[in-house]
Design an enzyme around this catalytic site. Structure first.
Site, PDB file in Angstrom:
ATOM      1  N   HIS A 126     150.485  -3.552   6.218  1.00 37.27           N
ATOM      2  CA  HIS A 126     151.319  -4.273   4.791  1.00 37.27           C
ATOM      3  C   HIS A 126     152.472  -4.686   5.467  1.00 37.27           C
ATOM      4  O   HIS A 126     152.969  -4.182   6.247  1.00 37.27           O
ATOM      5  CB  HIS A 126     151.432  -2.902   3.788  1.00 37.27           C
ATOM      6  CG  HIS A 126     151.825  -3.344   2.550  1.00 37.27           C
ATOM      7  ND1 HIS A 126     153.233  -3.524   2.265  1.00 37.27           N
ATOM      8  CD2 HIS A 126     151.193  -3.462   1.481  1.00 37.27           C
ATOM      9  CE1 HIS A 126     153.463  -3.875   1.058  1.00 37.27           C
ATOM     10  NE2 HIS A 126     152.262  -3.870   0.525  1.00 37.27           N
ATOM     11  N   ASP A 203     151.894   4.820   7.937  1.00 35.18           N
ATOM     12  CA  ASP A 203     152.041   4.340   6.563  1.00 35.18           C
ATOM     13  C   ASP A 203     150.686   4.865   5.801  1.00 35.18           C
ATOM     14  O   ASP A 203     149.746   4.676   5.862  1.00 35.18           O
ATOM     15  CB  ASP A 203     152.042   3.048   6.481  1.00 35.18           C
ATOM     16  CG  ASP A 203     152.005   2.293   5.335  1.00 35.18           C
ATOM     17  OD1 ASP A 203     151.704   2.913   4.001  1.00 35.18           O
ATOM     18  OD2 ASP A 203     151.609   0.917   4.968  1.00 35.18           O
ATOM     19  N   GLN A 206     148.248   4.462   0.986  1.00 34.55           N
ATOM     20  CA  GLN A 206     147.023   4.425   0.278  1.00 34.55           C
ATOM     21  C   GLN A 206     146.370   5.826   0.456  1.00 34.55           C
ATOM     22  O   GLN A 206     145.216   6.030  -0.151  1.00 34.55           O
ATOM     23  CB  GLN A 206     146.149   3.143   0.773  1.00 34.55           C
ATOM     24  CG  GLN A 206     146.662   1.847   0.441  1.00 34.55           C
ATOM     25  CD  GLN A 206     146.693   1.520  -1.078  1.00 34.55           C
ATOM     26  OE1 GLN A 206     146.059   2.335  -1.689  1.00 34.55           O
ATOM     27  NE2 GLN A 206     147.622   0.889  -1.469  1.00 34.55           N
ATOM     28  N   LYS A 229     151.848   5.317  -6.609  1.00 34.69           N
ATOM     29  CA  LYS A 229     150.398   5.487  -6.088  1.00 34.69           C
ATOM     30  C   LYS A 229     149.984   6.773  -6.092  1.00 34.69           C
ATOM     31  O   LYS A 229     148.491   6.570  -6.124  1.00 34.69           O
ATOM     32  CB  LYS A 229     150.248   4.731  -4.750  1.00 34.69           C
ATOM     33  CG  LYS A 229     150.552   3.255  -4.662  1.00 34.69           C
ATOM     34  CD  LYS A 229     150.457   2.678  -3.304  1.00 34.69           C
ATOM     35  CE  LYS A 229     151.324   1.490  -3.043  1.00 34.69           C
ATOM     36  NZ  LYS A 229     150.877   0.287  -3.609  1.00 34.69           N
ATOM     37  N   CYS A 368     150.077  -8.451   0.074  1.00 36.27           N
ATOM     38  CA  CYS A 368     151.229  -7.995   0.983  1.00 36.27           C
ATOM     39  C   CYS A 368     150.713  -7.755   2.477  1.00 36.27           C
ATOM     40  O   CYS A 368     151.128  -7.131   3.311  1.00 36.27           O
ATOM     41  CB  CYS A 368     151.967  -6.761   0.637  1.00 36.27           C
ATOM     42  SG  CYS A 368     152.976  -7.183  -0.774  1.00 36.27           S
TER      43      CYS A 368
HETATM   44  N1  PMP Z   1     151.548   0.158   2.501  1.00 30.02           N
HETATM   45  C1  PMP Z   1     150.658  -0.021   1.913  1.00 30.02           C
HETATM   46  C2  PMP Z   1     149.375   0.215   2.870  1.00 30.02           C
HETATM   47  C3  PMP Z   1     150.485  -0.038   0.768  1.00 30.02           C
HETATM   48  O1  PMP Z   1     149.394  -0.363  -0.004  1.00 30.02           O
HETATM   49  C4  PMP Z   1     151.754  -0.309  -0.170  1.00 30.02           C
HETATM   50  C5  PMP Z   1     151.740  -0.786  -1.466  1.00 30.02           C
HETATM   51  N2  PMP Z   1     150.998  -1.751  -1.761  1.00 30.02           N
HETATM   52  C6  PMP Z   1     152.892  -0.123   0.621  1.00 30.02           C
HETATM   53  C7  PMP Z   1     152.998   0.205   1.917  1.00 30.02           C
HETATM   54  C8  PMP Z   1     154.177  -0.389  -0.130  1.00 30.02           C
HETATM   55  O2  PMP Z   1     154.503   0.335  -1.007  1.00 30.02           O
HETATM   56  P1  PMP Z   1     155.668   0.501  -1.972  1.00 30.02           P
HETATM   57  O3  PMP Z   1     155.877  -0.988  -2.648  1.00 30.02           O
HETATM   58  O4  PMP Z   1     155.363   1.406  -2.963  1.00 30.02           O
HETATM   59  O5  PMP Z   1     156.989   0.725  -1.381  1.00 30.02           O
END
Ligand code: PMP
Length: 411
Positions: A126, A203, A206, A229, A368
């Site tokens: 991401h 990270d 998910q 999430k 993203c």
């Molecule tokens: N890493 C992953 C794998 C994600 O899916 C996301 C959110 N789409 C993020 C990081 C970033 O999370 P946040 O926008 O809540 O900081």
């Protein structure tokens, strides 16, 4: 809906938003990888805090402040238990995964990564786990090494080995890809990265909502997640870090609460986690996250994992039956709780808009993950992602809606 690991009817009653309609249809919410809906337990915890004991924490001696501080620190303990952290002080509250990863890149990164050192990450990250390391590498003159991940087969550990040497200071990876629904072998990566003395950052944005997380069993050094999430509020997240590493790190943001002693030209800093929580913290957010974690523990994370994976496997198989659909990622039996797909050459945004008219909420875009979409050769994908309140009826609604979209495009 018998036969599912979670009692879906009972769970749906816990989520007030599911009572509403969208375009005159039952809401079928399948955008859980973007953010999950909130159970009444979380909404009520926020309401109770603001109605009954709203106060700043760690500062005042009055009754409300004492209650707020207790609730805030209890939330830290709940999260520590949820992650199987060795101690609550390893849990730093941040605004989300993004801030947690940036915290490591700035505070740990700038103190530990020098010119000529290397940073390793995968090509399925991401953006929040790419850009902070790119900024760090540029600032200190470090090299970036990218490990390619096969979208279907996953991470080949030999490819990782090929980039590991004593110059690598940090290896980072997603626990579960937000596009592919692919789980990466974090424990094995950590073992190999540690052999060359690198620090491992996970990270878990998910994975934390989808399966049990045991930071000690994973063997990583830092792990980031987002509360929103995880059935909790927006604006709250977690950086878990090994205490010795946190204790050796300089601060990220400076301000109140993170200090030990402040002079006019120099200051000393508090121990973790306070060192990394400058200013008034996200009190309501942390309390809400604590309630979310308690709710999930009530359901049982093993059951949540089995539930989300069963739905994703069903959705994968059902979507493949639709002519013109391509599904990205591993086969159904190795898939975590989300499915990204495309339909012929129809743009994912058009597809998602049409599906929405049937009351079905899915996400469309690059999620993203631009480099991964470049690799897949598509500018965007549609993504259905599953949560504890979804059931087989939601998948039927999705597939019906995709069929209806095909008709609109004369396919
Ligand atoms: N890493 C992953 C794998 C994600 O899916 C996301 C959110 N789409 C993020 C990081 C970033 O999370 P946040 O926008 O809540 O900081």
């Amino acid at each position: 809906m018998r036969g599912m690991p979670v009692d879906i009817e009972a769970v749906r009653r816990d989520f007030p938003i599911l009572a509403r309609q969208v375009h005159g249809k039952r809401l079928v919410y399948l955008d859980n990888a973007a953010t999950t809906q909130k159970p009444a337990a979380v909404i009520e915890a926020l309401d109770r805090y603001y109605r009954n004991y709203n106060a700043n924490v760690h500062r005042s001696v009055h009754k409300l402040a004492e209650e707020a501080t207790l609730a805030y620190e209890s939330a830290r303990q709940e999260v520590a238990r949820f992650l199987n952290a060795a101690r609550p002080e390893e849990v730093v509250f941040t605004s989300g995964t993004t801030e947690a990863l940036n915290l490591v890149a700035y505070a740990w990164g700038r103190a530990n990564v020098r010119a000529g050192d290397a940073i390793v990450y995968t090509d399925i990250e991401h953006h929040s786990n790419l850009v902070p390391w790119q900024l760090l590498a540029e600032a200190v003159g470090a090299e970036i090494r990218v490990v390619e991940v096969d979208p279907e087969a996953g991470l080949d550990l030999d490819r990782l080995e090929a980039v590991l040497d004593e110059r690598v200071r940090l290896v980072t990876l997603p626990h579960i890809s937000n596009v592919l629904g692919l789980e990466l072998p974090v424990a094995e990566v950590a073992r190999r990265a540690h052999q060359v003395g690198a620090v491992v950052v996970v990270d878990a944005a998910q994975s934390a909502p989808q399966q049990p997380i045991d930071v000690q069993a994973l063997g990583c050094d830092f792990l980031a997640l987002s509360g929103h999430k995880l059935y909790g509020p927006t604006g709250i997240g977690v950086l878990w870090g090994r205490y010795e590493l946190l204790a050796a790190m300089p601060p990220f943001l400076g301000g109140g609460e993170m200090i030990r002693r402040v002079g006019l030209t120099r200051s000393t800093f508090a121990d973790p986690p306070a060192r990394f929580e400058a200013g008034t913290p996200k009190i309501a957010g942390a309390i809400g996250l604590g309630a979310a974690v308690e709710y999930l523990e009530g359901l049982g994370m093993d059951r949540v994992a089995a539930h989300d994976r069963a739905l994703a496997a069903q959705a994968h198989e059902a979507l493949l039956e639709v002519p013109g659909v391509t599904v990205y990622g591993p086969p159904p039996d190795r898939r975590a709780g989300l499915v990204a797909f495309s339909l012929d050459d129809i743009h994912a945004h058009d597809l998602a808009s049409l599906v929405d008219t049937e009351g079905v909420a899915i996400r469309a875009g690059h999620h993203c993950c631009m480099p991964l979409h470049d690799r897949l050769g598509v500018p965007a994908t549609a993504r259905a992602s599953f949560a504890v309140y979804n059931g087989p009826d939601d998948i039927e609604a999705l597939v019906r809606a995709v069929h209806a979209a095909r008709k609109v495009f004369n396919r």
